[in-house]
Every structure is written in C-alpha cells, then in structure tokens.
Design a protein around this motif. Structure first.
Motif, mmCIF file in Angstrom:
data_model
loop_
_atom_site.group_PDB
_atom_site.id
_atom_site.type_symbol
_atom_site.label_atom_id
_atom_site.label_comp_id
_atom_site.label_asym_id
_atom_site.label_seq_id
_atom_site.Cartn_x
_atom_site.Cartn_y
_atom_site.Cartn_z
ATOM 1 N N ASN A 149 -25.034 -64.972 51.371
ATOM 2 C CA ASN A 149 -24.791 -63.630 50.819
ATOM 3 C C ASN A 149 -26.041 -62.995 50.221
ATOM 4 N N ILE A 150 -27.188 -63.329 50.796
ATOM 5 C CA ILE A 150 -28.461 -62.713 50.410
ATOM 6 C C ILE A 150 -28.936 -61.889 51.604
ATOM 7 N N GLU A 151 -29.197 -60.611 51.382
ATOM 8 C CA GLU A 151 -29.626 -59.769 52.505
ATOM 9 C C GLU A 151 -31.090 -60.061 52.843
ATOM 10 N N PRO A 152 -31.390 -60.547 54.072
ATOM 11 C CA PRO A 152 -32.769 -60.838 54.452
ATOM 12 C C PRO A 152 -33.555 -59.544 54.684
ATOM 13 N N VAL A 153 -34.792 -59.536 54.231
ATOM 14 C CA VAL A 153 -35.724 -58.438 54.496
ATOM 15 C C VAL A 153 -36.866 -59.056 55.299
ATOM 16 N N PHE A 154 -36.802 -58.890 56.600
ATOM 17 C CA PHE A 154 -37.720 -59.581 57.502
ATOM 18 C C PHE A 154 -38.884 -58.680 57.891
ATOM 19 N N VAL A 155 -40.085 -59.055 57.444
ATOM 20 C CA VAL A 155 -41.300 -58.323 57.822
ATOM 21 C C VAL A 155 -41.798 -58.914 59.145
ATOM 22 N N THR A 156 -41.907 -58.079 60.159
ATOM 23 C CA THR A 156 -42.292 -58.571 61.481
ATOM 24 C C THR A 156 -43.714 -59.138 61.473
ATOM 25 N N MET A 157 -44.040 -59.882 62.525
ATOM 26 C CA MET A 157 -45.341 -60.545 62.621
ATOM 27 C C MET A 157 -46.479 -59.603 62.215
ATOM 28 N N PRO A 158 -47.209 -59.955 61.151
ATOM 29 C CA PRO A 158 -48.274 -59.074 60.666
ATOM 30 C C PRO A 158 -49.445 -58.958 61.648
ATOM 31 N N ASP A 193 -48.229 -59.791 70.148
ATOM 32 C CA ASP A 193 -47.079 -59.069 70.691
ATOM 33 C C ASP A 193 -46.028 -60.020 71.264
ATOM 34 N N GLY A 194 -46.472 -61.160 71.794
ATOM 35 C CA GLY A 194 -45.535 -62.147 72.325
ATOM 36 C C GLY A 194 -44.631 -62.687 71.230
ATOM 37 N N TYR A 195 -45.190 -62.905 70.053
ATOM 38 C CA TYR A 195 -44.403 -63.373 68.908
ATOM 39 C C TYR A 195 -43.422 -62.290 68.457
ATOM 40 N N ARG A 196 -43.899 -61.059 68.407
ATOM 41 C CA ARG A 196 -43.036 -59.956 67.965
ATOM 42 C C ARG A 196 -41.880 -59.745 68.937
ATOM 43 N N LYS A 197 -42.183 -59.787 70.211
ATOM 44 C CA LYS A 197 -41.148 -59.588 71.224
ATOM 45 C C LYS A 197 -40.084 -60.680 71.140
ATOM 46 N N GLN A 198 -40.521 -61.930 70.997
ATOM 47 C CA GLN A 198 -39.578 -63.046 70.930
ATOM 48 C C GLN A 198 -38.693 -62.938 69.683
ATOM 49 N N ALA A 199 -39.272 -62.541 68.562
ATOM 50 C CA ALA A 199 -38.491 -62.396 67.330
ATOM 51 C C ALA A 199 -37.478 -61.266 67.458
ATOM 52 N N ASN A 200 -37.873 -60.182 68.094
ATOM 53 C CA ASN A 200 -36.958 -59.054 68.292
ATOM 54 C C ASN A 200 -35.791 -59.445 69.194
ATOM 55 N N GLU A 201 -36.085 -60.198 70.242
ATOM 56 C CA GLU A 201 -35.028 -60.671 71.135
ATOM 57 C C GLU A 201 -34.088 -61.627 70.406
ATOM 58 N N MET A 202 -34.663 -62.466 69.543
ATOM 59 C CA MET A 202 -33.847 -63.387 68.756
ATOM 60 C C MET A 202 -32.877 -62.629 67.858
ATOM 61 N N LEU A 203 -33.356 -61.585 67.194
ATOM 62 C CA LEU A 203 -32.510 -60.804 66.299
ATOM 63 C C LEU A 203 -31.356 -60.151 67.054
ATOM 64 N N LYS A 204 -31.643 -59.704 68.274
ATOM 65 C CA LYS A 204 -30.600 -59.081 69.093
ATOM 66 C C LYS A 204 -29.608 -60.122 69.612
ATOM 67 N N ASP A 205 -30.130 -61.201 70.165
ATOM 68 C CA ASP A 205 -29.276 -62.219 70.787
ATOM 69 C C ASP A 205 -28.353 -62.895 69.778
ATOM 70 N N THR A 206 -28.854 -63.102 68.564
ATOM 71 C CA THR A 206 -28.061 -63.781 67.538
ATOM 72 C C THR A 206 -27.252 -62.802 66.683
ATOM 73 N N ARG A 207 -27.437 -61.506 66.942
ATOM 74 C CA ARG A 207 -26.771 -60.443 66.180
ATOM 75 C C ARG A 207 -27.162 -60.443 64.703
ATOM 76 N N LEU A 208 -28.296 -61.053 64.409
ATOM 77 C CA LEU A 208 -28.774 -61.061 63.032
ATOM 78 C C LEU A 208 -29.360 -59.704 62.633
ATOM 79 N N LYS A 209 -29.666 -58.889 63.634
ATOM 80 C CA LYS A 209 -30.260 -57.580 63.354
ATOM 81 C C LYS A 209 -29.313 -56.707 62.532
ATOM 82 N N ASP A 210 -28.008 -56.906 62.717
ATOM 83 C CA ASP A 210 -27.015 -56.105 62.005
ATOM 84 C C ASP A 210 -26.949 -56.437 60.517
ATOM 85 N N SER A 211 -27.367 -57.642 60.157
ATOM 86 C CA SER A 211 -27.281 -58.070 58.759
ATOM 87 C C SER A 211 -28.664 -58.265 58.138
ATOM 88 N N THR A 212 -29.687 -57.690 58.773
ATOM 89 C CA THR A 212 -31.066 -57.881 58.316
ATOM 90 C C THR A 212 -31.792 -56.547 58.202
#
Length: 280
Positions: A149-158, A193-212
């Motif tokens: 019950n902690i809302e994640p604030v995910f800063v993408t690959m710097p 960019d490869g890291y950023r793309k993979q993380a973005n796909e992960m957020l979509k595939d796991t539906r974590l994007k809706d809660s992050t």
C-alpha cells in the motif's frame, strides 16, 4: 609432459567453473521475498520514502524534496536509504535486510509511507547487467511497494556519462562486461535506451503502470553532453541537477494527489442523489 597437460586442463577447469559460478551469482534472477503487507492508516503528514543507489544517499535529495513540498505549503516526513554502486538486485534485497545490517532499507516497508521514490539504474547500466535484469528487479521493487500500500514513484533510467563510465573501467571488468553482454542480452546492453524500453514494457506487461507514478528522467536531462551543468561528474547529478529532479518528482506526486482528491470528490457527489432518493 602428460602431467603438465593434465594440470593445465585441471587449472582451466577450475578457472572456468569459478568464472561460471561468479557469472551466475552476479546475473541470476532470484525469487521474490516473502512479503506480509501491513495495515495502512491515514497519515496527518505526507510520508515519503526514497530508495536506490548512490543517487539516494546522503541528505541532499531528501532535503531538496522536503523543501520543494514545503514551498507549496505541505509538511512531509521524508526518509531515504541508498547504497553507493548498488544494482537493482541489491536495492531490492535491502528492503528485506534486517534493520541492523548495512544499507538496510527495511524501515521503508514499516513506516506507513504514502509514496516511495525509486532512484536506480546507473550501476546496472555501468556494470552491463542487462535490460532484462534491470527490468526484473525494478518490477519486484515496484510491485512489493504497491502490495504494501505504498505508491511507487519510479524514476526511469537516468541519463549520465555512460560511455565515459564504461571507458574508465579496468581491462578485466571490460572483458567481463563484454562476455556477459553477449551471454545475457545478445550484446544489447551498450545503450541506455535498451534499459528504458525494457522497463517500459515490463510496466505494461505486469500492469504495474496503473499503480505507479512514472517520472521520465528525460524531462530532467535528455542528453548528458549538452547539459553537463546538471552533473558534478559522469555518474552523479550536481546540486542544480538534483534540484531539477526534486521539483519534477514533487510535481508528479502532487498531480497524483490532486487527481485522487478529484476522484474522491466525484465519488461523493455521485452518491448524494442515491441518498436523497432513498430518503424520498
């Protein structure tokens, strides 16, 4: 002669086995830790946590974020836990380390936080851990925060001096990274960019994007070479850079707060006609 050959083969076997075990320990994907979610209660003060690598260490980033909230009339309780050079695997493990252990961020899961900021990735990229490795452990960190019950604030690959950091490695680390890159990511670990793309796909595939809350780092800096004033060295932000990042994070959190309050208000308004009809 045969004895020397046997000894040489034995030595080669030992070295190969040792190197193989080292690679396995370094790049393997461990299972999720057992999490028992705690009961959430309403805070009088906004509580924010920060976890990550060296970007989360010291008092600078938490002080900046606390001050940014204060400028907007919001008092906050901010706690930060960082480990220099930590990869996402270590950042995840630190959440479950005993409180007395070095770099333990166990308190994050037991402080009744509203939000937790995740600052990670530079060490994964520098060590060429691979995009899948990075995305996998980011998913564990984000999902376990959300489950508690902690809302994640995910800063993408710097963005940072990726090439310069890689060039500064000694020859043994360069060879290790090249071999690992071919083995684990088919050589695709050579750009951020490869890291950023993979993380973005992960957020979509796991539906974590809706809660992050996803904070795109490119809004702070999209090109290291053009904005070096934001950095104190190739791998770390300067005070100016941290201030810009802190402001951006706070803006994203406040946008979410406003959206949540708007939904609560709308839900209240929608229930009023139903109450009146029952009375009638």
């Amino acid at each position: 002669m045969k004895l020397k050959l046997r000894l040489l083969l034995l030595l080669l076997l030992i070295v190969t086995t040792g190197f193989g075990f080292y690679l396995y320990q370094r790049y393997s994907l461990e299972k999720r830790h057992v999490l028992v979610p705690e009961k959430k209660h309403k805070n009088d003060t906004l509580r924010v946590g920060i976890i990550g690598d060296s970007w989360a260490t010291g008092i600078t980033i938490d002080t900046i974020i606390r001050d940014e909230f204060k400028k907007r009339g919001i008092n906050t309780d901010v706690i930060a836990f960082g480990q220099p050079e930590a990869k996402t695997k270590e950042i995840y493990d630190n959440l479950y380390a005993n409180p007395g252990q070095p770099f333990s961020s166990n308190e994050i899961l037991h402080h009744n936080l509203d939000y937790c900021i995740v600052l990670a990735g530079t060490s994964d990229a520098e060590g060429e851990m691979g995009a899948k490795f990075y995305a996998y452990y980011c998913s564990l960190i984000i999902s376990d925060l959300a489950r508690n019950n902690i809302e994640p604030v995910f800063v993408t690959m710097p963005e940072f001096g990726f090439k310069e950091e890689k060039d500064s490695l000694d020859i043994l680390k360069k060879v290790r990274n090249e071999l690992a890159s071919l083995l684990i990511d088919n050589g695709s670990t050579h750009n951020l960019d490869g890291y950023r793309k993979q993380a973005n796909e992960m957020l979509k595939d796991t539906r974590l994007k809706d809660s992050t809350i996803v904070v795109p780092f490119n809004l702070v800096c999209d090109d290291y070479e053009k904005h070096k004033i934001l950095y104190r060295n190739t791998g770390h932000l300067s005070t100016i850079g941290k201030q810009k990042l802190g402001r951006l994070i706070v803006e994203y959190i406040l946008d979410k707060e406003k959206a949540s309050q708007g939904k609560a208000f709308n839900a209240h308004v929608e229930t009023e006609p139903a109450k009146r009809s029952k009375k009638a």
